[in-house]
Design a protein around this motif. Structure first.
Motif, short mmCIF file in Angstrom:
data_model
loop_
_atom_site.label_atom_id
_atom_site.label_comp_id
_atom_site.label_asym_id
_atom_site.label_seq_id
_atom_site.Cartn_x
_atom_site.Cartn_y
_atom_site.Cartn_z
N ASN A 29 0.86 -1.19 0.00
CA ASN A 29 0.00 0.00 0.00
C ASN A 29 0.89 1.24 0.00
N HIS A 35 4.37 15.76 4.88
CA HIS A 35 4.89 16.29 6.15
C HIS A 35 6.03 15.40 6.63
N ILE A 48 1.39 10.59 10.39
CA ILE A 48 0.24 10.06 9.63
C ILE A 48 -0.98 10.12 10.53
N ASP A 78 -0.88 12.01 -6.46
CA ASP A 78 -2.07 12.65 -5.89
C ASP A 78 -3.15 11.61 -5.58
N CYS A 80 -2.77 8.55 -4.68
CA CYS A 80 -2.44 7.83 -3.44
C CYS A 80 -2.78 8.66 -2.20
N VAL A 83 -7.13 8.46 -2.07
CA VAL A 83 -7.85 7.19 -1.92
C VAL A 83 -7.17 6.34 -0.86
N SER A 84 -7.95 5.75 0.03
CA SER A 84 -7.38 4.89 1.08
C SER A 84 -7.28 3.44 0.62
N LYS A 90 -4.22 -0.22 -4.00
CA LYS A 90 -3.26 0.66 -4.69
C LYS A 90 -1.98 -0.10 -5.08
C1 LIG Z 1 -0.11 16.06 -1.36
C2 LIG Z 1 -0.64 15.25 -0.21
C3 LIG Z 1 0.08 15.18 0.97
C4 LIG Z 1 -0.37 14.46 2.07
N1 LIG Z 1 0.37 14.42 3.21
C5 LIG Z 1 -0.10 13.74 4.28
C6 LIG Z 1 0.68 13.70 5.48
O1 LIG Z 1 1.79 14.23 5.57
N2 LIG Z 1 0.13 13.03 6.55
C7 LIG Z 1 -1.09 12.39 6.48
O2 LIG Z 1 -1.54 11.80 7.48
N3 LIG Z 1 -1.82 12.40 5.33
C8 LIG Z 1 -1.34 13.05 4.24
N4 LIG Z 1 -2.07 13.07 3.09
C9 LIG Z 1 -3.35 12.32 3.03
C10 LIG Z 1 -3.16 10.81 2.78
O3 LIG Z 1 -2.21 10.59 1.76
C11 LIG Z 1 -4.50 10.18 2.36
O4 LIG Z 1 -5.46 10.33 3.38
C12 LIG Z 1 -4.38 8.71 1.92
O5 LIG Z 1 -5.50 8.39 1.12
C13 LIG Z 1 -4.30 7.72 3.06
O6 LIG Z 1 -3.98 6.46 2.51
P1 LIG Z 1 -4.13 5.08 3.31
O7 LIG Z 1 -5.45 5.12 4.05
O8 LIG Z 1 -4.10 4.02 2.22
O9 LIG Z 1 -2.99 4.97 4.27
C14 LIG Z 1 -1.62 13.78 1.97
C15 LIG Z 1 -2.36 13.84 0.78
C16 LIG Z 1 -1.87 14.57 -0.29
C17 LIG Z 1 -2.67 14.62 -1.57
#
Ligand SMILES: Cc1cc2nc3c(=O)[nH]c(=O)nc-3n(C[C@H](O)[C@H](O)[C@H](O)COP(=O)(O)O)c2cc1C
Length: 188
Positions: A29, A35, A48, A78, A80, A83-84, A90
């Motif tokens: 995944n 950040h 996260i 973008d 990724c 979408v979770s 993914k």
């Molecule tokens: C450009 C961008 C940066 C992101 N940075 C973070 C981050 O630093 N920390 C975080 O918790 N989510 C961040 N996100 C949101 C997660 O990537 C997003 O919720 C993701 O779908 C979670 O995936 P998962 O549920 O498969 O782990 C970011 C999203 C984008 C588009």
């Protein structure tokens, strides 16, 4: 110049956009993370949100990968972050390769990949802050110039929260630990 108070707003942007790779429920995944922090030359950290799917994989495997996408990968990067993995698979988005650490899938299309061992987790009320030790780094050979990574070839995606846009890296300005020497010996 007059200053306007914005309240306590994190303004450490632009930051580097990365794709963090894990294995969750037996499946690779990837989550978009912008950040990211450099703690030491070997330790990196990122936060996260607790609701995300990736956290479970990092905790269970004790490792993860950090992949640096270039501009060409903006759409998939973008995606990724939109979408979770809890709802969508993914794992087929990228060509995946493995290094030494099982549970840290890496993305072939990303010019730089780091496999990291989970060093510690810092809990905040809203986020898991993962601290990782970089165990190995893989770089596309065309990025290497005299044994160093040439970031002008990397074309990283820089993230800005205010505009909610990805930005490009601009030209070089000056040499670090060097240009400041101009001021040495100029104090009265
Ligand atoms: C450009 C961008 C940066 C992101 N940075 C973070 C981050 O630093 N920390 C975080 O918790 N989510 C961040 N996100 C949101 C997660 O990537 C997003 O919720 C993701 O779908 C979670 O995936 P998962 O549920 O498969 O782990 C970011 C999203 C984008 C588009």
């Amino acid at each position: 110049m007059n200053k306007i108070k914005l309240g306590p707003r994190n303004s450490l942007y632009p930051s580097l956009t990365t794709l963090v790779g894990t294995v969750v429920d037996g499946r690779p995944n990837f989550i978009t993370i912008a950040h990211v922090g450099i703690m030491t030359m070997k330790l990196i950290s990122f936060g996260i949100g607790k609701s995300h799917y990736s956290n479970q994989g990092i905790r269970e495997n004790g490792c993860f990968s950090v992949n640096i996408p270039s501009e060409e990968l903006v759409v998939k990067t973008d995606y990724c972050g939109l979408v979770s993995g809890r709802k969508e698979d993914k794992s087929a988005l990228f060509d995946i390769f493995s290094g030494e650490l099982e549970g840290a899938p890496m993305i072939s299309e990303c010019p730089i990949n780091m496999e990291c061992r989970l060093e510690r987790t810092i809990e905040t009320p809203t986020h898991d802050v993962f601290v990782g030790e970089v165990m190995e780094t893989y770089v596309n050979e065309n990025l290497i110039e005299a044994d160093k990574v040439d970031i002008s070839q990397l074309k990283p995606l820089l993230f800005d929260m205010s505009s909610r846009k990805y930005w490009s890296l601009g030209p070089e300005i000056a040499k670090c630990w060097s240009v400041g020497n101009e001021l040495k010996g100029t104090e009265e």
